[in-house]
Every structure is written in structure tokens, then in C-alpha cells.
Write an enzyme that holds these catalytic residues in place. Structure first.
Site, mmCIF file in Angstrom:
data_model
loop_
_atom_site.group_PDB
_atom_site.id
_atom_site.type_symbol
_atom_site.label_atom_id
_atom_site.label_comp_id
_atom_site.label_asym_id
_atom_site.label_seq_id
_atom_site.Cartn_x
_atom_site.Cartn_y
_atom_site.Cartn_z
ATOM 1 N N LYS A 1 0.830 -1.208 0.000
ATOM 2 C CA LYS A 1 0.000 0.000 0.000
ATOM 3 C C LYS A 1 0.863 1.257 0.000
ATOM 4 O O LYS A 1 0.546 2.251 -0.681
ATOM 5 C CB LYS A 1 -0.929 0.000 1.217
ATOM 6 C CG LYS A 1 -1.788 1.260 1.326
ATOM 7 C CD LYS A 1 -2.769 1.190 2.473
ATOM 8 C CE LYS A 1 -3.621 2.454 2.528
ATOM 9 N NZ LYS A 1 -4.664 2.388 3.581
ATOM 10 N N HIS B 1 -6.264 -30.983 -32.283
ATOM 11 C CA HIS B 1 -7.294 -30.028 -31.881
ATOM 12 C C HIS B 1 -8.109 -30.546 -30.703
ATOM 13 O O HIS B 1 -9.343 -30.488 -30.699
ATOM 14 C CB HIS B 1 -8.199 -29.687 -33.062
ATOM 15 C CG HIS B 1 -7.467 -29.049 -34.209
ATOM 16 N ND1 HIS B 1 -6.775 -27.861 -34.081
ATOM 17 C CD2 HIS B 1 -7.294 -29.454 -35.493
ATOM 18 C CE1 HIS B 1 -6.226 -27.560 -35.240
ATOM 19 N NE2 HIS B 1 -6.514 -28.501 -36.115
ATOM 20 N N GLY C 1 1.251 -33.674 -37.773
ATOM 21 C CA GLY C 1 1.266 -32.447 -36.975
ATOM 22 C C GLY C 1 0.522 -32.574 -35.664
ATOM 23 O O GLY C 1 0.131 -31.567 -35.063
ATOM 24 N N GLU D 1 4.182 -32.513 -33.606
ATOM 25 C CA GLU D 1 4.424 -31.274 -32.850
ATOM 26 C C GLU D 1 5.073 -31.533 -31.488
ATOM 27 O O GLU D 1 6.082 -30.935 -31.136
ATOM 28 C CB GLU D 1 3.097 -30.529 -32.640
ATOM 29 C CG GLU D 1 2.535 -29.886 -33.901
ATOM 30 C CD GLU D 1 3.094 -28.508 -34.141
ATOM 31 O OE1 GLU D 1 4.036 -28.105 -33.433
ATOM 32 O OE2 GLU D 1 2.596 -27.826 -35.052
ATOM 33 N N PHE E 1 -26.639 -41.096 -24.285
ATOM 34 C CA PHE E 1 -27.596 -42.057 -24.837
ATOM 35 C C PHE E 1 -27.969 -41.737 -26.283
ATOM 36 O O PHE E 1 -27.829 -40.606 -26.738
ATOM 37 C CB PHE E 1 -28.850 -42.159 -23.972
ATOM 38 C CG PHE E 1 -29.645 -40.868 -23.829
ATOM 39 C CD1 PHE E 1 -30.294 -40.273 -24.908
ATOM 40 C CD2 PHE E 1 -29.775 -40.267 -22.584
ATOM 41 C CE1 PHE E 1 -31.034 -39.119 -24.764
ATOM 42 C CE2 PHE E 1 -30.518 -39.101 -22.431
ATOM 43 C CZ PHE E 1 -31.143 -38.528 -23.527
ATOM 44 N N ASP F 1 -31.538 -44.068 -34.968
ATOM 45 C CA ASP F 1 -30.821 -43.802 -36.224
ATOM 46 C C ASP F 1 -29.299 -43.841 -36.064
ATOM 47 O O ASP F 1 -28.585 -44.445 -36.874
ATOM 48 C CB ASP F 1 -31.260 -42.472 -36.845
ATOM 49 C CG ASP F 1 -31.156 -41.291 -35.888
ATOM 50 O OD1 ASP F 1 -30.745 -41.485 -34.721
ATOM 51 O OD2 ASP F 1 -31.501 -40.160 -36.308
#
Length: 529
Positions: free
Chosen positions: A140, A281, A310, A333, A478, A483
Site C-alpha cells: 500500500k 485439436h 502435426g 508437434e 444415450f 438412427d
């Protein structure tokens, strides 16, 4: 603000005595009077330096096992007095308070005490009181007082004094003050967070976050973003604790991806098998385990050779020469491992841009730690996902049960899916990923992506059918509709692991039975956003 202020009197009280004697001698050589306490004073005297005990200044002995020694007006008055304020100067003269121009303090090792697993009482005793009080007072009053809390700043202090004939400049004192308040804030954060954990408080009213600068980065995720890397003091094995043996400086994205890779590969016990994870990534593009690292690397590489270029490679065993030779066949990398042989290091030395990071251990995938993410106006805080599913936790929900070999692949796929961005679909065959679908907006899309990758790699390897033929399939959450499940079956899936819990579970189970699939529920999901 006073421009230059000479350093004539210093109070030094440190737990970490690194560089203490050198600093004491340098200050004494510059004519600075030394005040000190306890072990610090003894160390300085043993080095032949003249030191005055704080107890001589205050007129009170250190008491209560050292808890009370600097909490006194003779100390805090010397730190807080404004030298250009006539009333302050008069008060100093009236009460015989000498000004303190330099405070050198590092605090009781609370963080280290917690890190080694000490009990409640010992941790409490290592909470510094006088140190933070003095630091805050000196910071301070930085118009006149220098406050040093880092050993790394000893040379900078002496340099500034030499540059200004024994005085320091206001810019330097301001920088010291900022560091001082950051240190006390981090210290208080460590104490409050430890207490919250010890008391099992799920959501404390206030939460503090703190870190110590490890590295200033060239830029962030993109070149127009500024960035830096801070450590949290937890010493969790990984990119924060690793030693970099070679290669250029790590980037923001390197650090993020390397962390993702090492956390994933740590899921596989090195005593049971060698494991390799290749990350791009922040998502795995190939994960495998085998009898040797070289075999595991080849299987992981053959999942998606295009994306592996990479990438970041993480190993759960020390790097050996054969594996090193294979890794250097393409551009990589970063490689992170719990050690490396001399032969492997020599092979990597020929690749100057390849970063090699070595740690002393693997992180514990089941260790509970706090994870947080910034959002506009606040922080999201949660426990790290340390969820574990074993064979005994699986519930067979179809007419057909998985074979023992299928069960092994299902559990492998489940561990990988935990580290894939949601929505995640992972195809595994013979303890190696053969297709990964990550971060798609629908589970059906993720199944399609994983299938396309398996088809593409089969063609690249000259195989007559998709790598996914006969694979195990993992879904991180889930299936809301049949599909996505049926898409995975069409890609070659023969067995499925998923959390269950959908309103349409019965419809999905029926579809699995009609497709001849074996399916198990975990009762646990692994969303990763």
C-alpha cells in the site's frame, strides 16, 4: 508520489532461504541496515552479517510459538508511514518509529504443506498471518517502500538500486506492489480453497482462483490474441510439470492439446499394457494399446494417418528407441511421456522442432480436482470428470451379450469416448480406435464421421473392407433415436456401450436386437463440451 526513495533499512523474514545470504551481503555492502526474525536472522548472522532482531525494535519477544513477532506498531508504523506527511513524520519521531524502506518476505509454505497431504492442524499452523499483513502494508505504501515476495526479484531490486545510487524508482516499486498483492491473493485463495475441500463444501459462497506465471506465450489460439500459461500449484503430472528437453517454445494450442493427450493416455495402466494417444485439436485421432509402445503407436497411427500429421503424441510408458524412430517418420508437434531412454533422446535430437516433454509420472485419472471454465460475467465450476466404469458396472440390455473380447473393446472405447468432444462416437477393434466422430451437432452425424474415417483408412491401407467391420461402438451419451445406433451397425459395429436413460431406450434396444447387436448400459455419461 516521491520519485526516488533511498533504501536505508530493510526487514527480511523468509521461509524460503534461497538467495538469502547473497541478498543480505549485497544490501549490507550498500549500507542498508538489516532487521530480521527467527531463523532468517540466525542464517544471516551465521553468514557474518550484522542483524537487529525485530524483538529489539518492538520491545517484545517473539511469543506463542512465533505466531506473534511482527504484529506491532513499531513494525507497521515503519512500513505505513508517509514520509512526506508532516503528521506521520511527527508520530514516528514521538514514538521512536524508524522507517522501513524495504520488506523482503516469502510466506509459510502452506501450499507445499497441503500438497504433501498434511492433516488439518498442521495445515492451519502453516497459514502465515504476520507475513501477509506486512506485505499488504508495504505494498500500500509503495510510494516509499519496496516489497519483495519472489526470490526472482532479488537481482532486479539490486539492479534498480545500483541504477539510482541506492534508491529505487516509483515504476519499479509499483511493479513490486502488484506482485505483492497477487501473492497474498493467491495465498488466501489456496487457504480458502483447501478449507472448502476439507469441509466438503460443494458451492462456497465465494471462490478464489489463482495461478503463478509459468510462461508468456507468443499468442493465444490465434495470432491476434495475447496469452500466458499459469500453473495452479497442484503439481498434477502433465504439461505444467513436464521438463521440455528440446524443440521450440510451446504454443497455447500445443499446451491445450498436450494436456488432452496426457490425460487420455493416463486412463490406461502402464503395468497392464503400453498405450498411445494421438491428439489433434484436443480430440483423439488415434488411440491404442498393445504389448509395446511401438505396436501401440502404429495401431493408433493407422486409425487416421491424415489427422495424425502435426499431432500431439502421448505415451503411458517411457519412450524407447523403436517408438521414437516410428514417431519421427512424420511431422509431430509434441511428444509427452513419463521418461525416455538415451537412445530415444538421440533419435529425437535430429528433429530440432519436435518438442519432447518428460514427466515423472502419469496423472491419476480418478483423482478428484476442480475444473472451471470462464463464461461472460462469471465462472462455471465443477468436479473434473473422473467417472469410472468397470466390467461389474455394465448392464446387458439386449438378447445377445457381448463376448469377453467385445467387453474389452467396449471398455476401451468407453475410456476414449470420455475424452472426445460431444457428441462423441468411437469405433474400436482389437484395442485400437478405428474411427472417431467428434463434436458434431447430432449423434447420427458423429456416427457418420467415424464411419467415413474408417472407410477412408481402409482404402489407404489397401484393405478390402472398412476398419470398422466387427468393431465395438461407444457413445458418450444415450442414443435419443435408433438412427445413430443403426448407422454404427451399418458401418460394421457388432456391440455397443452407451449410458442409457433415454425416453426411447426400449425403442433403441429393440432396434439393437433386430440388428443383431449386443449392447450394454453404463448408467453414466461423459459429455465433454
Amino acid at each position: 508520489m516521491t520519485e526516488l526513495h533511498p533504501v536505508r533499512r530493510a526487514l527480511i523474514s523468509v521461509s524460503d532461504k534461497t538467495g538469502l545470504i547473497e541478498l543480505g551481503k549485497a544490501l549490507a555492502d550498500r549500507g542498508v541496515e538489516l532487521l530480521s526474525t527467527g531463523g532468517t536472522a540466525r542464517a544471516l548472522r551465521d553468514a557474518g552479517l550484522t542483524v537487529k532482531d525485530v524483538s529489539e525494535v518492538t520491545g517484545f519477544p517473539e511469543m506463542m510459538d512465533g505466531r506473534v513477532k511482527t504484529l506491532h506498531p513499531m513494525v507497521h508504523g515503519g512500513l505505513l508511514a508517509l514520509r512526506d506527511n508532516d503528521a506521520h513524520v511527527a508520530a514516528m519521531e514521538q514514538h521512536g518509529i524508524g522507517g522501513i524502506d524495504l520488506l523482503v518476505v516469502n510466506l509459510y509454505p502452506f501450499e507445499a504443506t497441503v500438497a504433501r497431504g498434511a492433516g488439518w492442524d498442521e495445515c492451519i499452523e502453516n497459514i502465515d498471518i504476520g507475513g501477509p499483513a506486512m506485505i499488504r502494508a508495504a505494498a500500500k505504501n509503495h510510494a516509499f517502500v519496496n516489497v519483495v515476495v519472489d526470490v526472482e526479484d532479488y537481482e532486479k531490486l539490486l539492479g534498480d538500486m545500483d541504477q539510482h545510487d541506492g534508491a529505487t524508482c516509483p515504476k519499479f516499486r509499483r511493479k513490486l506492489a502488484q506482485k505483492a498483492y497477487a501473492r497474498t491473493a493467491a495465498y488466501d485463495a489456496a487457504v480458502s480453497n483447501w478449507m472448502a475441500g476439507a469441509l466438503e463444501l460443494e458451492a462456497p459462497r465465494r471462490r478464489a482462483f489463482a495461478g503463478e506465471l509459468k510462461q508468456t506465450l507468443r499468442y493465444g489460439e490465434n495470432s491476434h490474441q495475447k496469452a500466458a500459461f499459469y500453473t495452479d500449484g497442484s503439481n498434477r503430472p502433465g504439461v505444467a510439470t513436464a521438463v521440455q528437453l528440446q524443440g521450440k517454445e510451446l504454443s497455447y494450442n500445443n499446451i491445450n492439446d498436450t494436456d488432452a493427450a496426457y490425460e487420455l493416455v493416463a486412463e490406461f495402466d502402464p503395468a497392464e499394457s503400453a498405450a498411445v494417444a494421438i491428439i489433434k485439436h484436443a480430440n483423439p485421432c488415434g488411440v491404442a494399446r498393445a504389448g509395446t509402445l511401438a505396436e501401440a503407436y502404429q495401431k493408433a497411427f493407422d486409425c487416421d494417418r491424415t489427422s495424425a500429421f502435426g499431432g500431439i503424441v502421448a505415451l503411458n510408458r517411457p519412450l524407447d528407441a523403436e517408438t521414437a524412430a516410428r514417431i519421427t517418420e512424420i511431422f509431430t508437434e509434441v511428444v509427452i511421456a513419463p521418461g525416455a531412454s538415451d537412445e530415444a533422446k538421440e533419435i529425437f535430437a535430429a528433429k530440432k522442432n519436435l518438442r519432447l516433454l518428460l514427466t515423472e509420472a502419469l496423472p491419476d485419472p480418478r483423482q478428484p480436482i476442480v475444473a472451471y471454465k470462464q463464461v461472460a460475467g462469471g465462472m462455471l465450476v465443477q468436479d473434473k470428470d473422473v467417472g469410472y466404469v468397470g466390467m461389474e458396472d455394465l448392464k446387458v440390455v439386449t438378447e445377445k451379450a457381448p463376448t469377453e473380447a467385445q467387453m474389452q473393446d467396449l471398455l476401451f472405447a468407453w475410456k476414449v469416448a470420455k475424452h472426445v468432444k460431444s457428441n462423441a462416437i468411437v469405433y474400436v477393434k482389437d484395442n485400437a480406435t478405428v474411427g472417431v466422430g467428434a463434436g458434431q451437432m447430432s449423434r447420427l452425424d458423429s456416427a457418420n464421421v467415424a464411419a467415413a474415417k474408417a472407410e477412408r483408412m481402409a482404402k489407404e491401407l489397401g484393405l478390402p473392407e472398412s476398419l470398422a467391420k466387427g468393431c465395438a461402438v461407444a457413445s458418450d451419451a444415450f442414443f435419443p433415436f435408433p438412427d445413430g445406433l443403426l448407422e454404427a451397425a451399418a458401418a460394421g459395429g457388432t456391440c455397443v456401450i452407451q449410458p442409457g436413460g433415454s425416453m426411447r431406450d426400449e425403442e433403441v434396444i429393440k432396434a439393437a436386437n433386430e440388428a443383431g447387436l449386443a449392447m450394454v448400459f453404463t448408467g453414466m455419461r461423459h459429455f465433454r463440451h
